[in-house]
Design an enzyme around this catalytic site. Structure first.
Site, short mmCIF file in Angstrom:
data_model
loop_
_atom_site.label_atom_id
_atom_site.label_comp_id
_atom_site.label_asym_id
_atom_site.label_seq_id
_atom_site.Cartn_x
_atom_site.Cartn_y
_atom_site.Cartn_z
N CYS A 45 39.63 -44.89 18.69
CA CYS A 45 39.72 -44.38 17.31
C CYS A 45 38.34 -44.33 16.66
CB CYS A 45 40.62 -45.29 16.46
SG CYS A 45 42.30 -45.37 17.03
C1 BEZ Z 1 41.87 -47.28 20.85
O1 BEZ Z 1 41.69 -46.62 19.85
O2 BEZ Z 1 40.94 -47.64 21.58
C2 BEZ Z 1 43.27 -47.72 21.23
C3 BEZ Z 1 44.20 -47.99 20.24
C4 BEZ Z 1 45.48 -48.38 20.62
C5 BEZ Z 1 45.82 -48.48 21.96
C6 BEZ Z 1 44.88 -48.15 22.93
C7 BEZ Z 1 43.59 -47.77 22.56
#
Ligand code: BEZ
EC number: 1.11.1.24
Length: 237
Positions: A45
């Site tokens: 994110c």
């Molecule tokens: C991420 O943004 O890295 C992430 C968020 C939730 C689950 C897996 C990855």
């Protein structure tokens, strides 16, 4: 769940750029891209919000406003923004709002939740959804990625280019199309009409003999024809 053509589900929420009292009003009269995130302080994110910040100017050039949403509260978003700006956006400030959705009510209403991805308390994360909303506040395009797959923001600009042209002309864009390349005339347009609208259009000859693949450049792309090597083509007139 919001599907193509639906009016956007209404909500009000806090965001890093102030309160949004009516998301519908926020959208009216402008193209908007709303993109959701599972959670603040997660690596993928963070990279996505940084990528969006770096491309803010490109979205603005196309008249598209951005809005991110993540299922945490405003204080968390405000802290996270500092991390993103300090690590992933090459010094670019985040000009777009990050909407707070701590109780996931917006994510639920819009059908963003991914039942296969849960946080430590067992609550479903929001998936990586993209909603592109037209100036009439209805949904024009949606994409749904799992949390394990970060989005390609160049691809989002590409689909916006296609949407903007298709909102202006009776055309569609072919596989792997990019701005400046030939487009295809929509099947709903007769040859007669096509000749008036796109005098230089050409029809691709196919084995069936049906004249359904019609290509043209658009006036804003300079009208230069792009030929595809190895494809048998003929003029329309
Ligand atoms: C991420 O943004 O890295 C992430 C968020 C939730 C689950 C897996 C990855």
């Amino acid at each position: 769940m919001v599907v193509l053509g639906d009016p956007v589900p209404e909500f009000s929420a806090d965001s890093t750029k102030g309160r949004i009292d009516s998301f519908k009003q926020f959208c009216e009269g402008k193209w908007t891209m709303l993109f959701s995130h599972p959670s603040d302080f997660t690596p993928v994110c963070t990279s996505e919000l940084g990528a969006a910040a770096k491309l803010q100017g490109e979205f603005a050039k196309r008249g598209v406003q951005l809005a991110a949403l993540s299922c945490n509260d405003l204080a968390s978003h405000q802290q996270w923004v500092r991390d993103i700006e300090g690590s992933m956006s090459e010094g670019q400030k985040i000009d777009y709002p990050i909407i707070a959705d701590p109780d996931r009510s917006i994510a639920k209403k819009w059908g963003m939740l991914d039942p296969d991805e849960k946080d430590t308390s067992g609550k479903a994360f929001a998936a990586r959804c993209v909603f592109i909303i037209g100036p009439d506040a209805t949904l024009k395009l949606s994409l749904l990625y799992p949390s394990s797959t970060g989005r390609n923001f160049d691809e989002l600009l590409r689909v916006i280019d296609s949407l903007l042209l298709a909102s202006k002309y009776p055309i569609a864009t072919p596989a792997n199309w990019h701005q400046g390349e030939e487009v295809m005339i929509a099947p709903s347009v007769s040859d007669e009409e096509a000749k008036k609208l796109f005098p230089d259009f050409r029809t691709i000859q196919v084995k069936s003999g049906k004249a359904y693949i019609r290509k043209t450049m658009l006036p804003e792309d300079g009208g230069a024809q792009q030929q595809q090597g190895g494809v048998q083509e003929c003029g329309a007139r």
